[in-house]
Structure formats: C-alpha cells, structure tokens
Design a protein around this motif. Structure first.
Motif, PDB file in Angstrom:
ATOM      1  N   GLY A   5       0.840  -1.200   0.000  1.00 13.13           N
ATOM      2  CA  GLY A   5       0.000   0.000   0.000  1.00 13.13           C
ATOM      3  C   GLY A   5       0.866   1.238   0.000  1.00 13.13           C
ATOM      4  O   GLY A   5       1.723   1.408   0.854  1.00 13.13           O
ATOM      5  N   SER A   6       0.675   2.061  -0.974  1.00 18.06           N
ATOM      6  CA  SER A   6       1.505   3.257  -1.084  1.00 18.06           C
ATOM      7  C   SER A   6       0.736   4.463  -0.589  1.00 18.06           C
ATOM      8  O   SER A   6      -0.156   4.355   0.237  1.00 18.06           O
ATOM      9  N   LYS A   7       1.085   5.621  -1.128  1.00 18.58           N
ATOM     10  CA  LYS A   7       0.553   6.885  -0.647  1.00 18.58           C
ATOM     11  C   LYS A   7      -0.980   6.944  -0.702  1.00 18.58           C
ATOM     12  O   LYS A   7      -1.623   7.368   0.248  1.00 18.58           O
ATOM     13  N   TRP A   8      -1.562   6.487  -1.815  1.00 17.43           N
ATOM     14  CA  TRP A   8      -3.024   6.561  -1.944  1.00 17.43           C
ATOM     15  C   TRP A   8      -3.707   5.824  -0.803  1.00 17.43           C
ATOM     16  O   TRP A   8      -4.749   6.238  -0.308  1.00 17.43           O
ATOM     17  N   PHE A   9      -3.061   4.718  -0.369  1.00 19.02           N
ATOM     18  CA  PHE A   9      -3.673   3.904   0.676  1.00 19.02           C
ATOM     19  C   PHE A   9      -3.648   4.619   2.029  1.00 19.02           C
ATOM     20  O   PHE A   9      -4.685   4.791   2.673  1.00 19.02           O
ATOM     21  N   TRP A  10      -2.448   5.044   2.438  1.00 21.10           N
ATOM     22  CA  TRP A  10      -2.329   5.677   3.753  1.00 21.10           C
ATOM     23  C   TRP A  10      -3.044   7.018   3.800  1.00 21.10           C
ATOM     24  O   TRP A  10      -3.663   7.359   4.809  1.00 21.10           O
ATOM     25  N   ASP A  11      -2.996   7.767   2.699  1.00 15.13           N
ATOM     26  CA  ASP A  11      -3.748   9.028   2.643  1.00 15.13           C
ATOM     27  C   ASP A  11      -5.245   8.765   2.763  1.00 15.13           C
ATOM     28  O   ASP A  11      -5.956   9.462   3.476  1.00 15.13           O
ATOM     29  N   GLY A  12      -5.701   7.732   2.047  1.00  7.73           N
ATOM     30  CA  GLY A  12      -7.116   7.365   2.076  1.00  7.73           C
ATOM     31  C   GLY A  12      -7.549   6.928   3.465  1.00  7.73           C
ATOM     32  O   GLY A  12      -8.644   7.281   3.927  1.00  7.73           O
ATOM     33  N   LEU A  13      -6.683   6.178   4.136  1.00  9.34           N
ATOM     34  CA  LEU A  13      -7.010   5.714   5.490  1.00  9.34           C
ATOM     35  C   LEU A  13      -7.070   6.897   6.452  1.00  9.34           C
ATOM     36  O   LEU A  13      -8.020   7.019   7.242  1.00  9.34           O
ATOM     37  N   ASP A  14      -6.086   7.792   6.370  1.00  8.70           N
ATOM     38  CA  ASP A  14      -6.084   8.993   7.223  1.00  8.70           C
ATOM     39  C   ASP A  14      -7.367   9.795   7.019  1.00  8.70           C
ATOM     40  O   ASP A  14      -8.003  10.228   7.979  1.00  8.70           O
ATOM     41  N   ALA A  15      -7.730   9.985   5.760  1.00  8.26           N
ATOM     42  CA  ALA A  15      -8.925  10.782   5.440  1.00  8.26           C
ATOM     43  C   ALA A  15     -10.178  10.119   6.014  1.00  8.26           C
ATOM     44  O   ALA A  15     -11.054  10.781   6.562  1.00  8.26           O
ATOM     45  N   TYR A  16     -10.244   8.799   5.891  1.00  2.14           N
ATOM     46  CA  TYR A  16     -11.412   8.078   6.393  1.00  2.14           C
ATOM     47  C   TYR A  16     -11.509   8.161   7.917  1.00  2.14           C
ATOM     48  O   TYR A  16     -12.585   8.401   8.464  1.00  2.14           O
ATOM     49  N   LEU A  17     -10.381   7.969   8.579  1.00  2.00           N
ATOM     50  CA  LEU A  17     -10.359   8.022  10.046  1.00  2.00           C
ATOM     51  C   LEU A  17     -10.768   9.411  10.529  1.00  2.00           C
ATOM     52  O   LEU A  17     -11.560   9.559  11.459  1.00  2.00           O
ATOM     53  N   LEU A  18     -10.244  10.422   9.851  1.00  2.00           N
ATOM     54  CA  LEU A  18     -10.555  11.804  10.209  1.00  2.00           C
ATOM     55  C   LEU A  18     -12.044  12.091  10.027  1.00  2.00           C
ATOM     56  O   LEU A  18     -12.713  12.619  10.914  1.00  2.00           O
ATOM     57  N   ALA A  19     -12.563  11.689   8.866  1.00  2.00           N
ATOM     58  CA  ALA A  19     -13.972  11.937   8.551  1.00  2.00           C
ATOM     59  C   ALA A  19     -14.901  11.229   9.537  1.00  2.00           C
ATOM     60  O   ALA A  19     -16.021  11.664   9.770  1.00  2.00           O
ATOM     61  N   ASN A  20     -14.437  10.120  10.093  1.00  2.00           N
ATOM     62  CA  ASN A  20     -15.273   9.345  11.009  1.00  2.00           C
ATOM     63  C   ASN A  20     -14.856   9.527  12.473  1.00  2.00           C
ATOM     64  O   ASN A  20     -15.282   8.770  13.340  1.00  2.00           O
ATOM     65  N   GLN A  21     -14.035  10.511  12.696  1.00  2.00           N
ATOM     66  CA  GLN A  21     -13.558  10.838  14.040  1.00  2.00           C
ATOM     67  C   GLN A  21     -12.985   9.627  14.767  1.00  2.00           C
ATOM     68  O   GLN A  21     -13.290   9.368  15.919  1.00  2.00           O
ATOM     69  N   LEU A  22     -12.196   8.881  14.030  1.00  2.53           N
ATOM     70  CA  LEU A  22     -11.515   7.723  14.614  1.00  2.53           C
ATOM     71  C   LEU A  22     -10.030   8.034  14.717  1.00  2.53           C
ATOM     72  O   LEU A  22      -9.490   8.776  13.895  1.00  2.53           O
ATOM     73  N   LYS A  23      -9.394   7.433  15.711  1.00  2.00           N
ATOM     74  CA  LYS A  23      -7.957   7.637  15.857  1.00  2.00           C
ATOM     75  C   LYS A  23      -7.210   6.483  15.209  1.00  2.00           C
ATOM     76  O   LYS A  23      -7.693   5.364  15.171  1.00  2.00           O
ATOM     77  N   GLN A  24      -6.035   6.796  14.674  1.00  2.44           N
ATOM     78  CA  GLN A  24      -5.168   5.722  14.191  1.00  2.44           C
ATOM     79  C   GLN A  24      -4.512   5.094  15.412  1.00  2.44           C
ATOM     80  O   GLN A  24      -3.655   5.697  16.031  1.00  2.44           O
ATOM     81  N   THR A  25      -4.934   3.905  15.781  1.00  2.00           N
ATOM     82  CA  THR A  25      -4.326   3.258  16.945  1.00  2.00           C
ATOM     83  C   THR A  25      -3.114   2.458  16.502  1.00  2.00           C
ATOM     84  O   THR A  25      -2.991   2.079  15.332  1.00  2.00           O
ATOM     85  N   LYS A  26      -2.224   2.229  17.453  1.00  2.00           N
ATOM     86  CA  LYS A  26      -1.007   1.467  17.170  1.00  2.00           C
ATOM     87  C   LYS A  26      -1.365   0.067  16.683  1.00  2.00           C
ATOM     88  O   LYS A  26      -0.769  -0.462  15.747  1.00  2.00           O
ATOM     89  N   GLN A  27      -2.373  -0.498  17.342  1.00  2.88           N
ATOM     90  CA  GLN A  27      -2.777  -1.865  16.985  1.00  2.88           C
ATOM     91  C   GLN A  27      -3.355  -1.923  15.561  1.00  2.88           C
ATOM     92  O   GLN A  27      -3.009  -2.799  14.779  1.00  2.88           O
ATOM     93  N   ARG A  28      -4.227  -0.948  15.247  1.00  2.00           N
ATOM     94  CA  ARG A  28      -4.815  -0.956  13.906  1.00  2.00           C
ATOM     95  C   ARG A  28      -3.727  -0.792  12.844  1.00  2.00           C
ATOM     96  O   ARG A  28      -3.714  -1.475  11.834  1.00  2.00           O
ATOM     97  N   LYS A  29      -2.789   0.124  13.110  1.00  2.00           N
ATOM     98  CA  LYS A  29      -1.711   0.372  12.157  1.00  2.00           C
ATOM     99  C   LYS A  29      -0.893  -0.910  11.928  1.00  2.00           C
ATOM    100  O   LYS A  29      -0.536  -1.245  10.803  1.00  2.00           O
ATOM    101  N   MET A  30      -0.633  -1.620  13.023  1.00  2.00           N
ATOM    102  CA  MET A  30       0.148  -2.855  12.927  1.00  2.00           C
ATOM    103  C   MET A  30      -0.611  -3.896  12.092  1.00  2.00           C
ATOM    104  O   MET A  30      -0.034  -4.541  11.222  1.00  2.00           O
ATOM    105  N   ILE A  31      -1.902  -4.047  12.335  1.00  2.00           N
ATOM    106  CA  ILE A  31      -2.698  -5.019  11.581  1.00  2.00           C
ATOM    107  C   ILE A  31      -2.698  -4.657  10.094  1.00  2.00           C
ATOM    108  O   ILE A  31      -2.506  -5.513   9.229  1.00  2.00           O
TER     109      ILE A  31
END
Ligand SMILES: [Zn+2]
Ligand SMILES: [Zn+2]
Length: 149
Positions: A5-31
């Motif tokens: 997963g390159s830039k589009w993936f991580w950018d997309g994930l950040d945008a989704y988490l932000l839009a849904n008021q979710l935090k990037q947790t260490k565990q989720r990032k690892m998974i």
C-alpha cells in the motif's frame, strides 16, 4: 495489483479516520501493515494467524473489524468465492480486475480484459441499468491441477 500500500492507501485511510472521528491506533496500524505485507488475496484467518505469530494478541473479531473498516473506506474490496472463501484485496482508485479460481487447489489468478468490460457496459446500457460495479469469477482447474488429473 499494487503492493505494498503506497501513498493513496495511507492518505485514504487517514482521510477516512478523520472523517469518522476515529484515531489511528497502534494496533490498527500494525494489523494494516501486516495486511499490506501479505500476498494479494488475504483471508481474515490468515491475517489473524500472521499477526498472532508476531506475538501480538489480537482477536479474530478485531481483524474482521479492521478489514471491514478498510472496506468501508473503499481501500480494499472483498471477494466471496463459491468455495466459501472470503478474501480481501487492495482496491487502488480507478483499478479493476476479475478473477479465475482453481476449484482444486484454490489458486486465484487475476485478469483484466477491456473487451469484456466494454461488453458488460453495453449490456447494462441496453437493459437500462446504471452500472456501479461487477464481479466476474471464473471457476476451473489451474494448469498444475490439470496435470494431476
Ligand atoms: Zn489448482
Ligand atoms: Zn484480485
């Protein structure tokens, strides 16, 4: 197929988490990182095994929740095959492919064919359908399984 997963993936994930008021947790990032490091078509149980082999204690439900979140974010797609397998794969924007599935060993091959795509669009047009998506699964025996029979 684009891995990892390159830039589009991580950018997309950040945008989704932000839009849904979710935090990037260490565990989720690892998974997610483990998911990205795996071959193209990943079953939840395989990801669960891989994560737990790394010494992380993560339940299967958490793995499913993470994969479903990626699906909700339109970063991955889920394919459910006739043999009951459900696999998750990356879904880069603007990309599309279909699958051939070996009914003996389970091998999954990908193909892209503009002719098939265009025929499908034509059929939808003729039937008056506004097309959103499609999934084409071809079942058969792969070359090595044909040799065995
Ligand atoms: Zn096979
Ligand atoms: Zn695929």
């Amino acid at each position: 197929m684009i891995k990892p997963g390159s830039k589009w993936f991580w950018d997309g994930l950040d945008a989704y988490l932000l839009a849904n008021q979710l935090k990037q947790t260490k565990q989720r990032k690892m998974i997610v990182e483990e998911f990205l490091a795996m071959p193209a078509h990943v079953q939840a149980e395989q990801l669960y095994q891989r994560v737990n082999e790394k010494g992380e204690k993560v339940g299967l439900a958490t793995i499913y929740r993470t994969l479903n979140l990626l699906k909700e974010a339109k970063l991955v797609e889920q394919c459910v095959f006739a043999d009951g397998r459900s696999v998750f794969e990356l879904s880069p924007p603007g990309s599309h492919h279909d699958h051939l599935i070996c009914i003996s060993c389970g091998e999954i091959a990908e193909f892209e064919n503009e002719e098939i795509e265009s025929v499908q669009r034509q059929i939808a047009l003729e039937k008056g359908f506004k097309l959103y998506s499609h999934r084409l699964y071809l079942y058969g025996l792969c070359t090595s399984c044909q040799r065995k029979t």
